[in-house]
Design a protein around this motif. Sequence first.
Motif, PDB file in Angstrom:
ATOM      1  N   THR A   5       0.846  -1.191   0.000  1.00  0.00           N
ATOM      2  CA  THR A   5       0.000   0.000   0.000  1.00  0.00           C
ATOM      3  C   THR A   5       0.882   1.242   0.000  1.00  0.00           C
ATOM      4  O   THR A   5       1.699   1.430   0.909  1.00  0.00           O
ATOM      5  CB  THR A   5      -0.937   0.025   1.223  1.00  0.00           C
ATOM      6  OG1 THR A   5      -1.773  -1.131   1.187  1.00  0.00           O
ATOM      7  CG2 THR A   5      -1.805   1.273   1.214  1.00  0.00           C
ATOM      8  N   ALA A   6       0.718   2.083  -1.015  1.00  0.00           N
ATOM      9  CA  ALA A   6       1.535   3.292  -1.117  1.00  0.00           C
ATOM     10  C   ALA A   6       1.047   4.336  -0.127  1.00  0.00           C
ATOM     11  O   ALA A   6      -0.139   4.402   0.204  1.00  0.00           O
ATOM     12  CB  ALA A   6       1.475   3.841  -2.538  1.00  0.00           C
ATOM     13  N   LEU A   7       1.974   5.148   0.344  1.00  0.00           N
ATOM     14  CA  LEU A   7       1.640   6.363   1.070  1.00  0.00           C
ATOM     15  C   LEU A   7       1.754   7.534   0.104  1.00  0.00           C
ATOM     16  O   LEU A   7       2.633   7.554  -0.759  1.00  0.00           O
ATOM     17  CB  LEU A   7       2.605   6.597   2.234  1.00  0.00           C
ATOM     18  CG  LEU A   7       2.660   5.572   3.352  1.00  0.00           C
ATOM     19  CD1 LEU A   7       3.726   5.976   4.361  1.00  0.00           C
ATOM     20  CD2 LEU A   7       1.305   5.429   4.023  1.00  0.00           C
ATOM     21  N   GLN A  31       8.272  -0.457   8.917  1.00  0.00           N
ATOM     22  CA  GLN A  31       8.354  -0.408  10.386  1.00  0.00           C
ATOM     23  C   GLN A  31       8.141   1.035  10.862  1.00  0.00           C
ATOM     24  O   GLN A  31       7.065   1.586  10.669  1.00  0.00           O
ATOM     25  CB  GLN A  31       9.671  -1.019  10.851  1.00  0.00           C
ATOM     26  CG  GLN A  31       9.747  -2.506  10.523  1.00  0.00           C
ATOM     27  CD  GLN A  31      11.061  -3.131  10.880  1.00  0.00           C
ATOM     28  OE1 GLN A  31      12.110  -2.505  10.848  1.00  0.00           O
ATOM     29  NE2 GLN A  31      11.024  -4.412  11.231  1.00  0.00           N
ATOM     30  N   ASP A  32       9.147   1.660  11.461  1.00  0.00           N
ATOM     31  CA  ASP A  32       8.925   3.027  11.958  1.00  0.00           C
ATOM     32  C   ASP A  32       9.540   4.072  11.019  1.00  0.00           C
ATOM     33  O   ASP A  32       9.816   5.189  11.432  1.00  0.00           O
ATOM     34  CB  ASP A  32       9.497   3.185  13.378  1.00  0.00           C
ATOM     35  CG  ASP A  32      11.017   3.068  13.401  1.00  0.00           C
ATOM     36  OD1 ASP A  32      11.590   2.555  12.416  1.00  0.00           O
ATOM     37  OD2 ASP A  32      11.633   3.494  14.404  1.00  0.00           O
ATOM     38  N   ARG A  33       9.723   3.705   9.759  1.00  0.00           N
ATOM     39  CA  ARG A  33      10.303   4.633   8.795  1.00  0.00           C
ATOM     40  C   ARG A  33       9.333   4.892   7.649  1.00  0.00           C
ATOM     41  O   ARG A  33       8.676   3.967   7.156  1.00  0.00           O
ATOM     42  CB  ARG A  33      11.612   4.089   8.219  1.00  0.00           C
ATOM     43  CG  ARG A  33      12.747   3.972   9.230  1.00  0.00           C
ATOM     44  CD  ARG A  33      14.037   3.593   8.543  1.00  0.00           C
ATOM     45  NE  ARG A  33      13.882   2.364   7.765  1.00  0.00           N
ATOM     46  CZ  ARG A  33      14.750   1.953   6.837  1.00  0.00           C
ATOM     47  NH1 ARG A  33      15.812   2.673   6.555  1.00  0.00           N
ATOM     48  NH2 ARG A  33      14.552   0.822   6.205  1.00  0.00           N
ATOM     49  N   VAL A  34       9.257   6.145   7.233  1.00  0.00           N
ATOM     50  CA  VAL A  34       8.555   6.508   5.999  1.00  0.00           C
ATOM     51  C   VAL A  34       9.626   6.719   4.938  1.00  0.00           C
ATOM     52  O   VAL A  34      10.465   7.621   5.062  1.00  0.00           O
ATOM     53  CB  VAL A  34       7.718   7.792   6.187  1.00  0.00           C
ATOM     54  CG1 VAL A  34       7.130   8.243   4.849  1.00  0.00           C
ATOM     55  CG2 VAL A  34       6.601   7.555   7.197  1.00  0.00           C
ATOM     56  N   VAL A  35       9.621   5.877   3.931  1.00  0.00           N
ATOM     57  CA  VAL A  35      10.609   5.950   2.854  1.00  0.00           C
ATOM     58  C   VAL A  35      10.021   6.772   1.711  1.00  0.00           C
ATOM     59  O   VAL A  35       8.960   6.433   1.187  1.00  0.00           O
ATOM     60  CB  VAL A  35      10.985   4.540   2.351  1.00  0.00           C
ATOM     61  CG1 VAL A  35      12.043   4.631   1.241  1.00  0.00           C
ATOM     62  CG2 VAL A  35      11.484   3.671   3.502  1.00  0.00           C
ATOM     63  N   GLY A 215       6.593   9.682  16.044  1.00  0.00           N
ATOM     64  CA  GLY A 215       7.428   8.512  16.234  1.00  0.00           C
ATOM     65  C   GLY A 215       7.850   7.830  14.946  1.00  0.00           C
ATOM     66  O   GLY A 215       8.082   6.616  14.924  1.00  0.00           O
ATOM     67  N   LEU A 216       7.948   8.595  13.865  1.00  0.00           N
ATOM     68  CA  LEU A 216       8.358   8.048  12.567  1.00  0.00           C
ATOM     69  C   LEU A 216       9.596   8.786  12.069  1.00  0.00           C
ATOM     70  O   LEU A 216       9.719   9.993  12.258  1.00  0.00           O
ATOM     71  CB  LEU A 216       7.237   8.205  11.533  1.00  0.00           C
ATOM     72  CG  LEU A 216       5.973   7.387  11.756  1.00  0.00           C
ATOM     73  CD1 LEU A 216       4.885   7.836  10.792  1.00  0.00           C
ATOM     74  CD2 LEU A 216       6.264   5.894  11.564  1.00  0.00           C
ATOM     75  N   ARG A 217      10.492   8.049  11.432  1.00  0.00           N
ATOM     76  CA  ARG A 217      11.664   8.656  10.809  1.00  0.00           C
ATOM     77  C   ARG A 217      11.491   8.658   9.300  1.00  0.00           C
ATOM     78  O   ARG A 217      10.979   7.696   8.727  1.00  0.00           O
ATOM     79  CB  ARG A 217      12.932   7.868  11.185  1.00  0.00           C
ATOM     80  CG  ARG A 217      13.317   7.981  12.650  1.00  0.00           C
ATOM     81  CD  ARG A 217      14.557   7.157  12.963  1.00  0.00           C
ATOM     82  NE  ARG A 217      14.294   5.730  12.797  1.00  0.00           N
ATOM     83  CZ  ARG A 217      15.123   4.879  12.179  1.00  0.00           C
ATOM     84  NH1 ARG A 217      16.244   5.313  11.641  1.00  0.00           N
ATOM     85  NH2 ARG A 217      14.812   3.604  12.092  1.00  0.00           N
ATOM     86  N   LEU A 218      11.928   9.736   8.674  1.00  0.00           N
ATOM     87  CA  LEU A 218      11.854   9.857   7.220  1.00  0.00           C
ATOM     88  C   LEU A 218      13.155   9.365   6.610  1.00  0.00           C
ATOM     89  O   LEU A 218      14.245   9.745   7.047  1.00  0.00           O
ATOM     90  CB  LEU A 218      11.603  11.319   6.835  1.00  0.00           C
ATOM     91  CG  LEU A 218      11.523  11.640   5.339  1.00  0.00           C
ATOM     92  CD1 LEU A 218      10.321  10.957   4.697  1.00  0.00           C
ATOM     93  CD2 LEU A 218      11.453  13.151   5.128  1.00  0.00           C
ATOM     94  N   LEU A 243       2.978  13.415   3.727  1.00  0.00           N
ATOM     95  CA  LEU A 243       3.315  12.001   3.570  1.00  0.00           C
ATOM     96  C   LEU A 243       3.594  11.356   4.934  1.00  0.00           C
ATOM     97  O   LEU A 243       3.128  10.245   5.213  1.00  0.00           O
ATOM     98  CB  LEU A 243       4.543  11.872   2.666  1.00  0.00           C
ATOM     99  CG  LEU A 243       5.120  10.465   2.471  1.00  0.00           C
ATOM    100  CD1 LEU A 243       4.236   9.660   1.529  1.00  0.00           C
ATOM    101  CD2 LEU A 243       6.540  10.539   1.911  1.00  0.00           C
ATOM    102  N   VAL A 244       4.336  12.049   5.781  1.00  0.00           N
ATOM    103  CA  VAL A 244       4.648  11.517   7.112  1.00  0.00           C
ATOM    104  C   VAL A 244       3.375  11.405   7.950  1.00  0.00           C
ATOM    105  O   VAL A 244       3.179  10.425   8.686  1.00  0.00           O
ATOM    106  CB  VAL A 244       5.712  12.390   7.810  1.00  0.00           C
ATOM    107  CG1 VAL A 244       5.940  11.932   9.248  1.00  0.00           C
ATOM    108  CG2 VAL A 244       7.030  12.347   7.029  1.00  0.00           C
ATOM    109  N   GLN A 245       2.479  12.391   7.828  1.00  0.00           N
ATOM    110  CA  GLN A 245       1.198  12.302   8.547  1.00  0.00           C
ATOM    111  C   GLN A 245       0.377  11.109   8.044  1.00  0.00           C
ATOM    112  O   GLN A 245      -0.272  10.413   8.837  1.00  0.00           O
ATOM    113  CB  GLN A 245       0.424  13.612   8.392  1.00  0.00           C
ATOM    114  CG  GLN A 245       1.063  14.759   9.182  1.00  0.00           C
ATOM    115  CD  GLN A 245       0.375  16.099   8.965  1.00  0.00           C
ATOM    116  OE1 GLN A 245      -0.086  16.404   7.859  1.00  0.00           O
ATOM    117  NE2 GLN A 245       0.322  16.909  10.000  1.00  0.00           N
ATOM    118  N   ALA A 246       0.420  10.856   6.727  1.00  0.00           N
ATOM    119  CA  ALA A 246      -0.267   9.678   6.178  1.00  0.00           C
ATOM    120  C   ALA A 246       0.362   8.399   6.706  1.00  0.00           C
ATOM    121  O   ALA A 246      -0.334   7.405   6.972  1.00  0.00           O
ATOM    122  CB  ALA A 246      -0.221   9.708   4.655  1.00  0.00           C
TER     123      ALA A 246
END
Length: 273
Positions: A5-7, A31-35, A215-218, A243-246
């Motif tokens: 599923t894409a963000l 996991q806890d990263r938004v790529v 709590g997410l890393r980009l 994107l990070v909020q999504a």
Amino acid sequence: MSGDTALVGCDFSSAPSKRKSIVLAFGRLVQDRVVLDRLERLPTLQQFGDWLAAPGPWIGGFDFPFGLPRELVEELGWPTDWLACIRHYCAMPRDEIRARFAAFCDARPAGQKFAHRAFDRLAGSSPSMKWVNPPVAWMLHAALPLVLEAGVDIPGLHAGDPSRVALEAYPGLLARELIGRRSYKNDDRAKHTPERLIARKDIVTALEAGTSRLGLRLKLSHAQRDALAEDASGDALDAVLCLVQAGWAAREGPPRWGLPEALDPLEGWIVSA
């Protein structure tokens, strides 16, 4: 959320052009990263509508209002059902909307001219009835017909295709958490200052470090990091903030995607507010 599923994060313009496009940031949650995978620029509303209508799956954070303040809607005697209200509003010419909104504001005391949605002050967002600086009323007017025509799912407001989930996002909410009230963007070339460049770099650094309450890393490449800092309009960075909020919403998962139970089904809610 499934791994395929894409963000999507969207920085929207109600009158896009080649100079001021709608910017989409595409990525994925690992996991806890938004790529961040890529940025895409759409210079017309038609292209945006075509993209919305294409098959998913995706979860998107969109930087435009999804609803109007209940106080305003009730005062004007418009439908209080979300879908009926949006269709009524979007069918009206903007000159008529401007006149109605101006009359509403003129009848109210100084300092309380605009009606707000329940979360506006919490999120620091502009009233969705505001037609200038920024013209978010026109963003709603331009975007929502395309969103409805595409048949996407709008949690808490309108059921649609569950493989395409659209959430209202607001980049300023996350940006302020990271750098306070410092200005980081301006469309006016004369205002592309070193201070704003440093502010954009500080936002990117904080996103990569994952210092926000989300709590997410980009995860960025060197080229992506440079591109986000160098876009003085801030449009690309705003799309990435959405994107990070999504990504946060995707991690929270269905059916609420992090939206509160107390969400007003007429006004909606900004994800992560």
